[in-house]
Design an enzyme around this catalytic site. Sequence first.
Site, PDB file in Angstrom:
ATOM      1  N   LYS A 121      17.988  71.874  23.424  1.00 52.67           N
ATOM      2  CA  LYS A 121      19.079  72.500  24.181  1.00 52.67           C
ATOM      3  C   LYS A 121      19.218  73.939  23.687  1.00 52.67           C
ATOM      4  O   LYS A 121      19.610  74.172  22.545  1.00 52.67           O
ATOM      5  CB  LYS A 121      20.389  71.725  24.001  1.00 52.67           C
ATOM      6  CG  LYS A 121      21.525  72.280  24.860  1.00 52.67           C
ATOM      7  CD  LYS A 121      22.729  71.360  24.817  1.00 52.67           C
ATOM      8  CE  LYS A 121      23.773  71.691  25.863  1.00 52.67           C
ATOM      9  NZ  LYS A 121      24.318  73.027  25.812  1.00 52.67           N
ATOM     10  N   LYS A 133      24.116  65.389  27.142  1.00 48.58           N
ATOM     11  CA  LYS A 133      23.961  66.395  26.089  1.00 48.58           C
ATOM     12  C   LYS A 133      24.408  65.812  24.758  1.00 48.58           C
ATOM     13  O   LYS A 133      25.298  64.956  24.706  1.00 48.58           O
ATOM     14  CB  LYS A 133      24.715  67.677  26.415  1.00 48.58           C
ATOM     15  CG  LYS A 133      26.192  67.533  26.553  1.00 48.58           C
ATOM     16  CD  LYS A 133      26.822  68.860  26.957  1.00 48.58           C
ATOM     17  CE  LYS A 133      28.227  68.631  27.441  1.00 48.58           C
ATOM     18  NZ  LYS A 133      28.893  69.824  27.906  1.00 48.58           N
TER      19      LYS A 133
HETATM   20  P1  AMP Z   1      27.215  72.637  28.487  1.00 48.37           P
HETATM   21  O1  AMP Z   1      27.305  74.032  29.092  1.00 48.37           O
HETATM   22  O2  AMP Z   1      27.561  72.583  27.060  1.00 48.37           O
HETATM   23  O3  AMP Z   1      27.892  71.626  29.371  1.00 48.37           O
HETATM   24  O4  AMP Z   1      25.669  72.216  28.530  1.00 48.37           O
HETATM   25  C1  AMP Z   1      24.901  72.241  29.689  1.00 48.37           C
HETATM   26  C2  AMP Z   1      24.080  73.513  29.744  1.00 48.37           C
HETATM   27  O5  AMP Z   1      23.083  73.514  28.731  1.00 48.37           O
HETATM   28  C3  AMP Z   1      23.275  73.688  30.997  1.00 48.37           C
HETATM   29  O6  AMP Z   1      24.082  74.157  32.050  1.00 48.37           O
HETATM   30  C4  AMP Z   1      22.233  74.706  30.579  1.00 48.37           C
HETATM   31  O7  AMP Z   1      22.768  76.008  30.723  1.00 48.37           O
HETATM   32  C5  AMP Z   1      22.085  74.481  29.077  1.00 48.37           C
HETATM   33  N1  AMP Z   1      20.755  73.989  28.632  1.00 48.37           N
HETATM   34  C6  AMP Z   1      20.095  74.417  27.546  1.00 48.37           C
HETATM   35  N2  AMP Z   1      18.942  73.772  27.401  1.00 48.37           N
HETATM   36  C7  AMP Z   1      18.822  72.897  28.407  1.00 48.37           C
HETATM   37  C8  AMP Z   1      17.845  71.926  28.809  1.00 48.37           C
HETATM   38  N3  AMP Z   1      16.731  71.718  28.107  1.00 48.37           N
HETATM   39  N4  AMP Z   1      18.083  71.208  29.930  1.00 48.37           N
HETATM   40  C9  AMP Z   1      19.221  71.407  30.660  1.00 48.37           C
HETATM   41  N5  AMP Z   1      20.175  72.298  30.333  1.00 48.37           N
HETATM   42  C10 AMP Z   1      19.990  73.037  29.222  1.00 48.37           C
END
Ligand code: AMP
Length: 615
Positions: free
Chosen positions: A282, A453
């Site tokens: 991530k 996540k």
């Molecule tokens: P959050 O913003 O904390 O809800 O986490 C989701 C976000 O993580 C997504 O909208 C992406 O911007 C980011 N992200 C980073 N790495 C990845 C990945 N490998 N797959 C999907 N999203 C990712």
Amino acid sequence: MRFEIVATAFDAIEKTTKRLDMTTQMAALLKETPASDARIVIYLTQGRLAPPYENIETGMGEKFVVQAIAKAAGYSKEEVDKRFKKTGDLGETAFELLSKKKQQALVMQTLSVKKVHENFMKLAKTTGEGTQDLKIKLLAELLNFSTPTEAKFIIRFALGSLRLGVGDPTIMDSMARVHLEEFKKMHPAIVKAIQEDKKHEKKEEEELERKIQLKLREQIEAKYNIHSDLGHIAELLAEKGLKGLDAIEMEPGVPIRPTLAERLPSSEEIVEKIGKCAVEAKYDGFRVQIHKHGKNVSIFSRNQENMTDMFPEIVLAAQEQLDAEKCIVEGEALAYNEKLQEFYPFQVTIQRKRKYDIDEKAKELPLKLFLFDCLLIDKKNLMPLPFEERRAHLKKLITSGDTIEMTKSIITDKPKEIDKFFNENVSSGLEGIMCKDLKAPYIAGGRKYAWIKFKRSYKGELQDTVDLAILGYFKGKGKRTEFGLGGLLCGVYDEDADEFKSISKIGTGFSEQMLADLDALLSKHVVKHKPVRVDSEFEPQIWVEPIYVIEVRADEITQSPMHTAGRNKEGVGYALRFPRILKLREDKKGDECTTVKEIITMYENQKKVKIEDSQ
Ligand code: AMP
């Protein structure tokens, strides 16, 4: 159509305090709108001139708006300013001054919706030094033809402060309301199933209608998710009725609403939920959706803003490294330190979000783009395919180069391997991991456990940060009064009710700069009364439109009778213990904040972690 119809509807909408009434008013307006004006009426309702991804700015400075009012109403600038000080709202001031003038005027030309849009488009495209006079002229021309009520909304629109409070969900509900009878005729089987559903046996007629309307709203939303332009949808509905929806497809250049991630507290639960999965690094940067059509490349943010001009190296890399005539892919872009061979933290990457000195910054902080999904290649819509197949297509699409690569990933069903991969990534400075269901289609605009996540966890502390919508603020004491902002009332989004529920008052974590920045942002969105879509028993000193989101860390989620988030029949909701602000989430709009459902899941997970800790 006469603009007066729109202004009168806006006036009524502004006075409603219930969302249902707002939907009724909006549906009545849509019914009255001819197909040729439907697009404009939707954009005006959203406070825009075009869909968000076209980046057409409407805002005009207060100083020039005052001059336009003075010119049209026949008063001096000083007089307009004096009245403005009394009302605090230039829209009201225009209403007042034009009411006086119009009483004396005999001839009045009517103003059309098209003319209003046309002048504002000219205004938006007039930039640079020495253009103020032309801008003032264009606005004053509209005021010359307008009734006092029209003037009120024209002025608010010009200032970028329309504040109707009609969100996209309400617009979609009102579209469904307008086409309800047609839907019933087209889908008698759906109507019958709802009527015969045992759960509704004793339900009122009204409740059944609502359920049918919801079914139609879901169909409209499914189209919105793959083609995020409600103006376009309204136009097709008005022209062709519900058949118009069939014509809406994915199209390079029009952003798709992003799939969202769920959370779970441990690798064991992740495997239990989705089985063998793809586990990816991530990255903590910007989410970007890249649309390529020949040499044309567009880059969209998570909330459909057009960022193409900000990232020239990504445009170039997409032209060189994506081997298809047409494609839509998604990934995370972040700044990379070539010398130390490591990623910069988010606070550094964010410097690339700028309008000026783009090329210099691009040299100083070049981006790397890690692609994780692929939604369209040439004529093939990949969204319904399982993730593992989409990823295989993505792999074939990317050719070698310096900027674009695939996200690092493994496939496993062993919690131990997930934990090992997680630790490796966290120790190399990344945020955590994303676990993806290998069989899931791409769920535009939704979550449903296709992605989970798992971020750095802090035992004893809340597993993850939450993103809260700002509902209002309290004035500060002492040094903070300088900034006019002492603390924030924040909320989470209740998807079912399409409302923001209060969850926390936040007074710590602010730097002075953050206070000043927030004060400047929020003061532009102050509203006189609690917004219709906000449910809170706390009354902040100042209410604001719920459009800004902040990231917040807290020690834990507790149950509380004070806040309305997740409130049950006994009157108990949820609150945050020791909340502190981390940053403004510029990439999220109000209703993209954490949801009530997520808070409940986090609360349940937190209980489990505590039990495990004490064993
Ligand atoms: P959050 O913003 O904390 O809800 O986490 C989701 C976000 O993580 C997504 O909208 C992406 O911007 C980011 N992200 C980073 N790495 C990845 C990945 N490998 N797959 C999907 N999203 C990712």
